[in-house]
Enzyme design. Sequence first.
Site, PDB file in Angstrom:
ATOM      1  N   ARG A 168      30.046  44.995  -0.443  1.00 38.43           N
ATOM      2  CA  ARG A 168      28.977  45.977  -0.262  1.00 38.43           C
ATOM      3  C   ARG A 168      27.953  46.054  -1.426  1.00 38.43           C
ATOM      4  O   ARG A 168      26.885  46.435  -1.212  1.00 38.43           O
ATOM      5  CB  ARG A 168      30.000  47.362  -0.267  1.00 38.43           C
ATOM      6  CG  ARG A 168      30.582  47.703   0.783  1.00 38.43           C
ATOM      7  CD  ARG A 168      30.459  48.993   1.385  1.00 38.43           C
ATOM      8  NE  ARG A 168      31.440  49.097   2.610  1.00 38.43           N
ATOM      9  CZ  ARG A 168      32.091  50.248   3.141  1.00 38.43           C
ATOM     10  NH1 ARG A 168      31.996  51.401   2.070  1.00 38.43           N
ATOM     11  NH2 ARG A 168      32.937  50.458   3.984  1.00 38.43           N
ATOM     12  N   ASP A 187      27.232  66.704   1.903  1.00 35.25           N
ATOM     13  CA  ASP A 187      27.904  65.535   1.662  1.00 35.25           C
ATOM     14  C   ASP A 187      27.271  65.097   0.188  1.00 35.25           C
ATOM     15  O   ASP A 187      26.242  65.610  -0.239  1.00 35.25           O
ATOM     16  CB  ASP A 187      27.233  64.386   2.720  1.00 35.25           C
ATOM     17  CG  ASP A 187      28.312  63.259   2.654  1.00 35.25           C
ATOM     18  OD1 ASP A 187      29.296  63.265   3.567  1.00 35.25           O
ATOM     19  OD2 ASP A 187      28.232  62.361   1.944  1.00 35.25           O
TER      20      ASP A 187
HETATM   21  C1  LIG Z   1      34.682  59.400   6.818  1.00 36.61           C
HETATM   22  S1  LIG Z   1      33.345  60.585   6.536  1.00 36.61           S
HETATM   23  C2  LIG Z   1      33.906  61.802   7.287  1.00 36.61           C
HETATM   24  C3  LIG Z   1      32.705  62.543   7.904  1.00 36.61           C
HETATM   25  C4  LIG Z   1      33.318  63.649   8.850  1.00 36.61           C
HETATM   26  N1  LIG Z   1      33.883  64.701   8.097  1.00 36.61           N
HETATM   27  C5  LIG Z   1      34.378  63.188  10.099  1.00 36.61           C
HETATM   28  O1  LIG Z   1      35.411  63.509   9.877  1.00 36.61           O
HETATM   29  O2  LIG Z   1      33.921  62.578  11.047  1.00 36.61           O
HETATM   30  C6  LIG Z   1      33.402  60.761   4.527  1.00 36.61           C
HETATM   31  C7  LIG Z   1      32.247  61.533   4.043  1.00 36.61           C
HETATM   32  O3  LIG Z   1      32.655  62.193   2.930  1.00 36.61           O
HETATM   33  C8  LIG Z   1      31.561  61.869   1.883  1.00 36.61           C
HETATM   34  N2  LIG Z   1      32.282  62.108   0.525  1.00 36.61           N
HETATM   35  C9  LIG Z   1      32.918  61.216  -0.248  1.00 36.61           C
HETATM   36  N3  LIG Z   1      33.171  61.784  -1.375  1.00 36.61           N
HETATM   37  C10 LIG Z   1      32.514  62.951  -1.597  1.00 36.61           C
HETATM   38  C11 LIG Z   1      32.486  63.845  -2.434  1.00 36.61           C
HETATM   39  N4  LIG Z   1      33.084  63.777  -3.920  1.00 36.61           N
HETATM   40  N5  LIG Z   1      31.584  65.013  -2.287  1.00 36.61           N
HETATM   41  C12 LIG Z   1      31.235  65.195  -1.119  1.00 36.61           C
HETATM   42  N6  LIG Z   1      31.226  64.345  -0.206  1.00 36.61           N
HETATM   43  C13 LIG Z   1      31.858  63.094  -0.339  1.00 36.61           C
HETATM   44  C14 LIG Z   1      31.232  60.624   2.128  1.00 36.61           C
HETATM   45  O4  LIG Z   1      29.897  60.528   1.541  1.00 36.61           O
HETATM   46  C15 LIG Z   1      31.287  60.537   3.746  1.00 36.61           C
HETATM   47  O5  LIG Z   1      30.140  60.947   4.360  1.00 36.61           O
END
Ligand SMILES: C[S@@+](CC[C@H](N)C(=O)[O-])C[C@H]1O[C@@H](n2cnc3c(N)ncnc32)[C@H](O)[C@@H]1O
Length: 291
Positions: free
Chosen positions: A51, A160
Site C-alpha cells: 500500500r 471518519d
Molecule cells: C471497514 S470501514 C467500515 C465502514 C462502515 N462502517 C461499514 O461497516 O460498512 C472502516 C472505516 O473506519 C475508519 N477509521 C479507522 N480508524 C478510525 C479512527 N481512529 N477514527 C475514525 N474512523 C476510523 C476508516 O477510515 C474506514 O473508513
Amino acid sequence: MTSAAVQTPSPQQGNGELQYTDADFRRIAAILMEDAGIALPASKSPLVYSRLAKRLRALRLKSFKEYCNFVQSDEGTSERREMMTALTTNVTHFFREPHHYEELKTRVAPSLLERARRGERIRIWSAGSSTGQEIYSVAMTLLDMEPELAKYDFKLLATDIDPKVLEKGREGLYSNAVMANVSDAFRSRFFKKIDGPIEPSWQIRPEVRSLVSFKELNLHRPFPMRGPFDVIFCRNVVIYFEKSMEEAVWSRFNTVLAPGGYLFVGHSERVSGPAANTLRTCGVTAYKKQG
Ligand SMILES: C[S@@+](CC[C@H](N)C(=O)[O-])C[C@H]1O[C@@H](n2cnc3c(N)ncnc32)[C@H](O)[C@@H]1O
C-alpha cells in the site's frame, strides 16, 4: 534486521527496489497506533509494503526508513495523513449487515419518528462511515417511512478519520457495481442515474444528501460533541483497534448515547469493558443503553 526478516516479501522487495525492514514496519505500525488507535499485526507487513510503495515512488524515496523519517518530520505532516489513508480499510456496502436496517425500521425508527413529529430533536451517527453507504442506507430507510423527514429536527451525522472517503460521501456518486444491494425502487426514488460510456453511475439525490453532514473525526481522540445521539452505528471499525482503545471508544459512545439509545456494531465486534454495564444486548450485534 534486514528485509529478509519481513514475512512474504512482495515482488518489489525481491527486486530490492525499495528497502523495507521489520524495523520500518514496526515504526509504521507505531505511528498508526498513535494516530488512529489501529493495531497492525506482523502479518500485515506485506500489505503495508504494497500500500505504501506508490507513496515512496511518488516521493522518489528509495527506502521505508527515509519514508518513516519524512512522515515523522515537521514537513511530513500531510504525508502522515496520506499514509494513514493508504493503510485504513474503507470497505463498505449499501445495506451491509441488513438485519440492522430491519431492526432500525421495525424496532427503533417508529418511536424516533413519533418523537420527531412531536418536535423533539433526533440524531443518528455513523462513526467510521467510510464513503457514506452506511448513513445513506439509514437515510433511505427513514425516508421510506417518513418522506417529510427534512421538516423535522432529525439529522444524520457521518464521520471518519479519512478526509478522502468523506469527500466521496459528500459527493454521493456511486458506480453501478456498488449499487448491487440497492433495490430498483430505492434506486429510482433516491438516486439520479448518470449515464456513462459503459455503465451508468448513480448520485444520491440532494434531498437525501441534505439530511447528512460529513465530518472528520478521529475516534481515538476525545469526541468534540456531547450528543446526545439516539442511534450510533459503529460497524467494522473497532475491529482494527487495540483492545484498550476499543473499550475506550465503547465508553465514549456510552457517554454521548441518550438513555434508551441504540448502538449497532459490526458482525465480529462486541461491546466490552465498563460500557458493557449499561449497553445491553438487544439483538444481533445491537445494544440499548439502559436508563
Ligand atoms: C471497514 S470501514 C467500515 C465502514 C462502515 N462502517 C461499514 O461497516 O460498512 C472502516 C472505516 O473506519 C475508519 N477509521 C479507522 N480508524 C478510525 C479512527 N481512529 N477514527 C475514525 N474512523 C476510523 C476508516 O477510515 C474506514 O473508513
